[in-house]
Design an enzyme around this catalytic site. Structure first.
Site, mmCIF file in Angstrom:
data_model
loop_
_atom_site.group_PDB
_atom_site.id
_atom_site.type_symbol
_atom_site.label_atom_id
_atom_site.label_comp_id
_atom_site.label_asym_id
_atom_site.label_seq_id
_atom_site.Cartn_x
_atom_site.Cartn_y
_atom_site.Cartn_z
ATOM 1 C CD1 TRP A 45 -5.127 10.556 18.103
ATOM 2 C CD2 TRP A 45 -5.142 10.297 20.385
ATOM 3 N NE1 TRP A 45 -6.590 10.288 18.121
ATOM 4 C CE2 TRP A 45 -6.538 10.307 19.640
ATOM 5 C CE3 TRP A 45 -5.287 10.769 21.715
ATOM 6 C CZ2 TRP A 45 -7.782 10.534 20.277
ATOM 7 C CZ3 TRP A 45 -6.276 10.136 21.961
ATOM 8 C CH2 TRP A 45 -7.733 10.058 21.426
ATOM 9 C CB CYS A 48 -12.371 10.224 17.670
ATOM 10 S SG CYS A 48 -12.234 10.492 15.903
ATOM 11 C CG HIS A 82 -13.630 14.590 15.824
ATOM 12 N ND1 HIS A 82 -13.078 13.352 17.226
ATOM 13 C CD2 HIS A 82 -14.810 14.803 17.168
ATOM 14 C CE1 HIS A 82 -13.434 13.463 18.374
ATOM 15 N NE2 HIS A 82 -14.390 14.324 18.739
ATOM 16 C CG ASP A 121 -16.699 14.108 21.574
ATOM 17 O OD1 ASP A 121 -16.490 12.619 21.661
ATOM 18 O OD2 ASP A 121 -16.473 14.915 21.097
ATOM 19 C CG ASN A 152 -21.670 27.194 11.355
ATOM 20 O OD1 ASN A 152 -20.112 28.124 10.487
ATOM 21 N ND2 ASN A 152 -22.020 27.857 11.765
ATOM 22 C CE1 TYR A 201 -8.350 11.278 13.672
ATOM 23 C CE2 TYR A 201 -6.457 10.564 14.268
ATOM 24 C CZ TYR A 201 -8.062 10.529 14.693
ATOM 25 O OH TYR A 201 -7.687 10.166 15.715
#
Ligand code: NAG
Ligand code: NAG
Ligand code: NAG
Length: 640
Positions: A253, A289, A348, A371, A411, A534
Site C-alpha cells: 500500500w 484487497c 474493502h 478474506d 457492524n 482509502y
C-alpha cells in the site's frame, strides 16, 4: 455338443494366462460424457477432471477377456505425498454388482472382447486433488499392476451439483454464476460513488487448475484434509497472501510499485496464478484487497466451491478485538494519533464462499466470509474465515472462524473516547450507523450490482440490529461499554450539501445541531478535515476549525453551513495519486472498442480501442493492459 479338444485347451490356457492391462482410456476429452456431465468441459486441460459424488466412465483394454468368476480387478488411486488407506488418500476401488452412493465403487457396464467399460463412483466427501491412477488385476495365475502414468492422473473437484456434497448449491443459475462464470465485476470507491472493475477470473485457463492444487500442496497441510471445504478455504485464505507461507501475492500500500506490478494494473487472476506457479512459488508483487479477492474467487471457483467477490464500504478494521471502532481524543478533542489504530477503509473487498457448516449450530451454513488480504493474524497466521454470514448478522461472534473481526468490519459502532483528568478514557459519543454500507456483489446472470447488506446486518436502528451489536460486544475486549447511559442531549449531524466532492472542487459541509434538553447549551464544534488513505490510515490534516455555538432552550433544529472546506487539488493530488490510484486508473480510461469487419474463427481481426481522459490534468507514463480470456494472455502497451 462336443467341443473339440483344441477349444477346451484354448479355454484352459486362456483362464490360466495372466490377466494384464493393455491400455486405459479415461474418456477425458472435453467432448466426452465425463467432462460434460461433470461440468468440467471448459477447463483447458488434457486430463480427466471430475467432481466428487458423481459416477464417471472409463474403458480398460485387457490382455484377454475378463472372467468375472475367476478374475479380479481393482482401481488404485493415490493422493498426495503420503497416501494412506486409513486416511482416504490411498483408495482401492472394488468391482461390485450394484453401485451405491457414498463410497468408492466400480461396476462393469459393458464387456466386448478384451475390453471392459467401467462406471466408477466416488463419495461426496472424497478429498479433492490430483490422484495418481492405476489398475490392479489378479487371476488364478497371479497378479499384475499397470504402471502409474501422468496421462492417467485424475483431477477431483468439489461438486456443487451433488446434493450430498457440503458445497451443494441448489440453484442452477447461481451455480453458473458462482462456479462457472470466469468473468466478473469487483466494486470499489466510496458508498456514494461506487465504481466497478471488470475482472477476468480465468479459472478454466490453461495451467490454473495445477496452480491451485500446487497452492494446496504448498500449504503443507495433509491431503486427507482436502475433502473438507471449511478446511480448504481456511488454508487458501492464508496461501493467497504471502506473509508466513510464501503465498501468491505480496500486499503493498506504499504507492511505489517499481519492482513489481501496481495493484491497479492487474485485470485478472490468471496472469498472477501462472506467474506464481511457473516461478515455483515465488510470491507475485503486488496486490491490494480487490486483487486478493479476485484471485480467491478464481481459485475457489476452479476447485468447485461457489464463491463471489464482495465489497464493503466504510469497512472498519478493528485491531484490538473490542468489536468497536475506537477514536481516541484528548482533553481538547484532538485525535491522539498514536492510539488511533482502528481505521475505516473507504472500501474493502473479501469473498463469500458457499458451504454447509456441520461444525456450527443449525442455520449457519450458506455464505461464509473468507478474506485473503493480510490484515490481522488468526491463530498466528494471516488468514480470515470462514465466518458464517448468518452468525455475523446476529452478532454470534463466538462461532468460529474470525467472526469478531468480520463483525467489526460491517457492524461495529464508532466510539469516541475522551481522555479525562486521571488519564483514563470515557466514551463521549457513539456513532451507530458509521460502519458497513452498501455491501455489494455482482448479481447472478447480469452485470447489475446486488446490494447484500441485509445478509450481513439487520436494518440499522432496528431492535434486532441493536441486540446483535450488544451481543457481539459482550465478547469484545471492551465489554460493559453499553452500560453507559448516553447523556448526550445535543445531537449533531453532518451532511455534504451536494454530491461527493470532486478532485479540484470545493466541498461544503452542513452541520445540523439539535437540542433535546430543556436548558441552554453552549459548546463548540471542532471540525477537522484530514486526508486518509482509502485504507483509513491518516495522511495529513487539510483544515482545522473551531466554531462556538449557543443553543437556546426551546430552540429546535438549526442547520448551518458552518465549515466550507476547500479541498484543493494541489494539496490532494500528490497524496491521492499515491493512494487511490485505483479510482483514477479505472475512471480515467473509459474506452470503447470497435471491431473492424467480421470476426471469423481462426482469422486475425482488427479492432480500434478509444480511450478518453475525463480529468483536466495530463496523464504521463500511461500504460495499457489488454487481456482476452482464451484469446491471448496479458499484453502491455506503453503509451507514454
Ligand atoms: C512496496 O513496494 C516498494 C517499491 O516497489 C518497496 O520498496 C517496498 O519494500 C514494498 N513493500 C512491501 C511491504 O513489500
Ligand atoms: C453491565 O451491566 C450488566 C447488567 O446490567 C452487568 O452484569 C455487568 O457487570 C455490567 N458490566 C460492567 C463492566 O459494568
Ligand atoms: C427540537 C427539540 O428537541 N427542542 C427542545 C429544545 O429544548 C426545549 C427546552 O424546553 C424543549 O422543549 C425542546 O423540545
Amino acid at each position: 455338443t462336443i467341443e473339440s479338444e483344441g477349444t477346451i485347451l484354448e479355454k484352459n490356457r486362456e483362464i490360466h494366462t495372466l490377466l494384464e492391462v493393455r491400455s486405459i482410456d479415461l474418456l477425458k476429452s472435453t467432448k466426452e460424457q465425463n467432462r460434460l456431465e461433470h461440468h468440467t468441459d471448459r477447463y483447458h486441460s488434457e486430463h480427466l477432471i471430475i467432481r466428487r459424488g458423481q459416477t464417471f466412465q472409463m474403458l480398460i483394454e485387457l490382455s484377454r477377456a475378463f472372467n468375472s468368476k475367476t478374475d479380479k480387478l481393482k482401481l488404485d488411486l493415490k493422493l498426495g505425498n503420503l497416501p494412506d488407506v486409513s486416511k482416504g488418500t490411498h483408495v482401492i476401488v472394488p468391482l461390485v454388482e450394484d453401485l451405491q452412493d457414498d463410497c468408492w465403487e466400480a461396476k462393469v457396464v459393458e464387456q466386448k472382447g478384451n475390453k471392459i467399460k467401467l462406471s466408477v463412483n466416488s463419495p461426496p466427501t472424497a478429498a479433492i486433488g490430483k490422484y495418481k491412477f492405476c489398475v490392479a488385476t489378479s487371476s488364478p495365475t497371479g497378479e499384475a499392476m499397470s504402471p502409474y502414468s501422468p496421462d492417467n492422473d485424475i483431477y477431483m473437484l468439489f461438486n456443487p451439483w451433488c446434493e450430498d456434497d457440503s458445497v451443494y448449491m441448489d440453484n442452477e443459475e447461481e451455480r453458473k454464476e458462482y462456479v462457472l462464470n470466469d468473468m466478473g465485476l469487483i466494486y470499489y470507491g466510496t458508498d456514494s460513488q461506487i465504481g466497478d472493475r471488470p475482472w477476468n477470473f480465468g479459472q478454466f485457463d490453461k495451467g490454473i487448475l495445477p496452480a491451485c492444487l500446487f497452492l494446496l500442496e504448498r500449504s503443507g497441510a495433509p491431503a486427507s484434509g482436502c475433502g473438507d471445504p471449511i478446511n480448504v478455504v481456511r488454508l487458501l485464505s492464508a496461501m493467497i497472501n504471502s506473509p508466513d507461507d510464501s503465498g501468491v501475492l505480496v500486499g503493498n500500500w506504499s504507492g511505489k510499485y517499481d519492482d513489481g506490478t501496481a495493484p491497479t494494473f492487474w485485470s485478472g487472476s490468471s496472469d498472477i496464478l501462472r506467474q506464481y506457479y511457473e516461478n515455483g512459488g515465488t510470491p507475485v508483487r503486488y496486490g491490494q484487497c480487490w486483487v486478493f479477492s479476485g484471485v480467491t474467487t478464481s481459485v475457489m471457483r476452479c476447485l468447485g466451491i461457489p464463491t463471489r467477490s464482495v465489497t464493503n464500504f466504510e469497512s472498519a478494521h478493528d485491531t484490538d478485538v473490542s468489536l468497536t471502532t475506537d477514536v481516541y481524543l484528548d482533553e481538547n478533542y484532538e485525535p491522539i494519533e498514536e492510539y488511533n489504530q482502528d481505521s475505516v477503509w473507504n472500501f474493502h473487498v473479501w469473498n463469500d464462499c458457499w458451504m454447509a457448516r456441520p461444525d456450527l449450530p443449525a442455520g449457519m451454513g450458506g455464505w461464509q466470509v473468507v478474506d485473503a488480504t493480510p490484515q490481522e493474524t488468526s491463530q498466528g497466521v494471516f488468514r480470515c474465515g470462514p465466518a458464517s454470514v448468518a452468525a455475523v448478522r446476529n452478532g454470534q461472534v463466538y462461532l468460529k472462524h474470525d467472526t469478531p473481526f468480520v463483525f467489526a468490519e460491517v457492524n461495529s459502532d464508532k466510539v469516541y473516547w475522551q481522555r479525562t483528568a486521571d488519564g483514563t478514557f470515557t466514551p463521549v459519543h457513539i456513532k451507530k450507523n458509521a460502519i458497513g454500507h452498501c455491501i455489494s456483489t455482482k448479481a447472478v446472470g447480469s452485470d447489475e450490482r446486488e446490494d447484500i447488506t441485509h445478509l450481513y446486518k439487520h436494518a440499522e436502528d432496528s431492535e434486532e440490529e441493536r441486540i446483535a451489536v450488544e451481543t457481539a460486544c459482550q465478547y469484545g475486549s471492551k465489554a460493559g461499554l453499553y452500560n453507559i447511559s448516553s447523556a448526550n442531549d445535543v445531537t449533531i449531524q453532518i451532511t455534504m450539501d451536494e454530491e461527493e466532492p470532486q478532485l479540484g472542487a470545493d466541498a461544503k459541509l452542513l452541520i445540523t445541531v439539535k437540542n433535546t434538553s430543556s436548558e441552554l447549551r453552549t459548546f463548540s464544534i471542532h471540525g477537522q478535515a484530514t486526508v486518509m488513505y482509502y485504507t483509513g490510515v491518516y495522511k495529513a490534516t487539510v483544515k482545522k476549525d473551531q466554531v462556538p455555538v449557543e443553543l437556546q432552550p426551546n430552540e429546535g433544529e438549526r442547520t448551518q453551513a458552518i465549515i466550507s472546506l476547500l479541498i484543493h487539488i494541489g494539496l490532494l493530488l500528490p497524496i491521492n495519486f499515491e493512494i487511490s490510484l485505483t479510482s483514477l486508473v479505472v475512471n480515467v480510461c473509459l474506452f470503447t472498442s470497435q471491431p473492424e469487419g467480421d470476426a471469423v474463427v481462426g482469422k486475425e481481426m482488427k479492432a480500434t480501442v478509444v480511450f478518453r481522459n475525463p480529468l483536466k490534468i495530463t496523464l504521463k507514463n500511461v500504460k495499457f493492459r489488454f487481456e482476452g480470456l482464451g484469446l491471448q494472455s496479458v499484453r502491455e502497451v506503453s503509451y507514454g
